[in-house]
Design an enzyme around this catalytic site. Sequence first.
Site, short mmCIF file in Angstrom:
data_model
loop_
_atom_site.label_atom_id
_atom_site.label_comp_id
_atom_site.label_asym_id
_atom_site.label_seq_id
_atom_site.Cartn_x
_atom_site.Cartn_y
_atom_site.Cartn_z
N LYS A 107 0.82 -1.22 0.00
CA LYS A 107 0.00 0.00 0.00
C LYS A 107 0.84 1.26 0.00
O LYS A 107 0.48 2.27 -0.59
CB LYS A 107 -0.95 0.03 1.19
CG LYS A 107 -0.26 -0.05 2.55
CD LYS A 107 -0.73 -1.21 3.36
CE LYS A 107 0.29 -2.29 3.39
NZ LYS A 107 -0.22 -3.54 3.90
N GLU A 131 -5.39 -6.41 -3.87
CA GLU A 131 -6.41 -6.67 -2.84
C GLU A 131 -5.80 -6.74 -1.44
O GLU A 131 -6.40 -6.27 -0.46
CB GLU A 131 -7.13 -7.98 -3.15
CG GLU A 131 -8.22 -8.35 -2.18
CD GLU A 131 -9.36 -7.36 -2.23
OE1 GLU A 131 -10.10 -7.36 -3.21
OE2 GLU A 131 -9.52 -6.58 -1.27
N GLY A 136 -6.09 -6.54 4.53
CA GLY A 136 -5.54 -7.90 4.54
C GLY A 136 -6.41 -8.87 3.75
O GLY A 136 -6.55 -8.76 2.54
N ILE A 138 -9.64 -9.23 3.82
CA ILE A 138 -11.03 -8.80 3.51
C ILE A 138 -11.10 -8.42 2.04
O ILE A 138 -10.31 -7.61 1.57
CB ILE A 138 -11.42 -7.56 4.35
CG1 ILE A 138 -11.20 -7.80 5.84
CG2 ILE A 138 -12.87 -7.17 4.07
CD1 ILE A 138 -11.34 -6.53 6.69
N GLY A 189 4.39 -9.54 18.84
CA GLY A 189 4.50 -9.53 17.38
C GLY A 189 3.36 -8.81 16.68
O GLY A 189 3.27 -8.86 15.45
N GLU A 192 5.47 -3.63 15.15
CA GLU A 192 6.86 -3.75 14.72
C GLU A 192 7.78 -3.00 15.68
O GLU A 192 7.33 -2.15 16.45
CB GLU A 192 6.98 -3.14 13.31
CG GLU A 192 5.96 -3.75 12.39
CD GLU A 192 6.43 -3.83 10.96
OE1 GLU A 192 7.63 -3.69 10.72
OE2 GLU A 192 5.57 -4.05 10.11
N ASP A 203 0.14 4.14 7.93
CA ASP A 203 -0.32 2.94 7.22
C ASP A 203 -1.82 3.06 6.87
O ASP A 203 -2.22 2.75 5.74
CB ASP A 203 -0.06 1.71 8.11
CG ASP A 203 -0.64 0.44 7.52
OD1 ASP A 203 -0.07 -0.08 6.55
OD2 ASP A 203 -1.68 -0.03 8.03
N LYS A 207 -3.70 3.26 3.06
CA LYS A 207 -4.86 2.46 2.66
C LYS A 207 -6.04 3.35 2.27
O LYS A 207 -6.74 3.08 1.29
CB LYS A 207 -5.24 1.51 3.80
CG LYS A 207 -4.16 0.45 4.05
CD LYS A 207 -4.33 -0.25 5.38
CE LYS A 207 -3.29 -1.34 5.59
NZ LYS A 207 -3.22 -1.84 6.97
N1 HSE Z 1 0.67 -3.12 9.92
C1 HSE Z 1 -0.62 -3.29 9.37
C2 HSE Z 1 -1.64 -3.34 10.49
C3 HSE Z 1 -0.80 -4.54 8.58
O1 HSE Z 1 -1.28 -3.27 11.65
O2 HSE Z 1 -2.81 -3.42 10.19
C4 HSE Z 1 -0.30 -4.39 7.20
O3 HSE Z 1 -0.97 -3.36 6.54
#
Ligand code: HSE
Length: 439
Positions: A107, A131, A136, A138, A189, A192, A203, A207
């Site tokens: 993205k 997609e 993810g 969806i 996990g 990050e 992020d 999107k």
């Molecule tokens: N790091 C993203 C999230 C996942 O936490 O949703 C990948 O886009």
Amino acid sequence: MGEGSVGIGLVGLGNIGTGVVKVLQRNAEVISERLGFDLRLVRVSDLDLETDRGVDLAAVRFDSDTDGLLADPQVDIVVELIGGYDVARRVTLQAIENGKHVVTANKALLALHGAEIFDAADRAGVDVAFEASVGGGIPILRSMREGLSANEITSLHGIMNGTTNYVLTEMEATGEDFEVVLKRAQDLGYAEADPTFDVDGIDAAHKLTLLVAMAFGARLTFKDIPTEGIRGLAPVDFEAAERFGFKIKLLGIAKQHEDGRIEARVHPTLIPATSLLSHVDGAMNAIAVHGNAVGPTLFYGAGAGELPTASAVVADLMEIARELRRGTAGRVAPLSYMPHALRVRATMPAGEILGRAYLRFTAVDRPGVLSHIAGALGERGVGIEAVIQQSRGEQAESVPVVILTHPAREAAVRDALQEIDRLPDVTAPTLFVRIEDET
Ligand code: HSE
């Protein structure tokens, strides 16, 4: 290409890449039954040839020769799963130049370099499918491009980052501070080591950039999306929100106004505790899309993870493979509008946004402070709907004072906050969180 299989070349064998290999192998039978032919993983390239990923690559050419993969005549579709900007951009453009179709989950790449990539693909007559880049597993993009294609999209509201949704859910459930929960998310996990892209909303803005283009036919507008993350939230905000009947979620919001202008933004948002989105917890994602014919729709599922993301990547491979077999590449425009129909759309400045606001002041508990705050808001026409002031702790000099406003223009609220934050009795910058009633 004859009647045999369609050849796949995978660049980047990390978490998602490994998931793609697993889905192609484990679900080979159902994929073949649905397509009428096989998807064949021909080549994989990665710099790391040593790590055991727990997948069988015996029948696959696996090396570090990415240029060779991009030029291999057996490869019909290239899957780019490197991530990042520079190498991923070069690989994607080279694949397109070589006449390969491309599937990516990237993205960030598309939000920033999408115009260049989609233009190149259009000129080359190849498909770019992505997609997995939003939500993810969806199938939100396919739904926008096909299932909802008869609609004018009027608005969308989405929880489109699992890391931040996990952190917010935990903060609400445990009453712990942001930093404590973030550390736990990193240990588990979910987040990050460098959480910046997730917790600062970047992020989600990547999107939303793609969704805005697909919803409204807008040219990609990442730099025009006002973006705020979740670092400023404290346990007291979740308590106060609950008392007022709200949950706090990091939302990507996009609306089309009657004058044609578009409003798009990413920020923590108070939403009614009764709304469906408020029940989306943990690392899950959900996107509510409103179309003028269909009305409200809601898409929910795992927004990240090896197999859910691979599910979306392989679905794209299947779609392109079908088109290859029928000679119909480019059947549906990747951004849902024909390239010539994508327009630069006027955006509504944040100051014009009309809505209720949640304001948390940090103020010395002294007579007259609240009247100063209320005065600054009132002078700008910002009405107060409710107030909570926490009682003074033994030691505390300052206390949180939470105000919900009536609907007001954001510029008026911001202007009032500038004055309020200069008051001697206000001891920390005020937290401003927008309320979204219609999710
Ligand atoms: N790091 C993203 C999230 C996942 O936490 O949703 C990948 O886009």
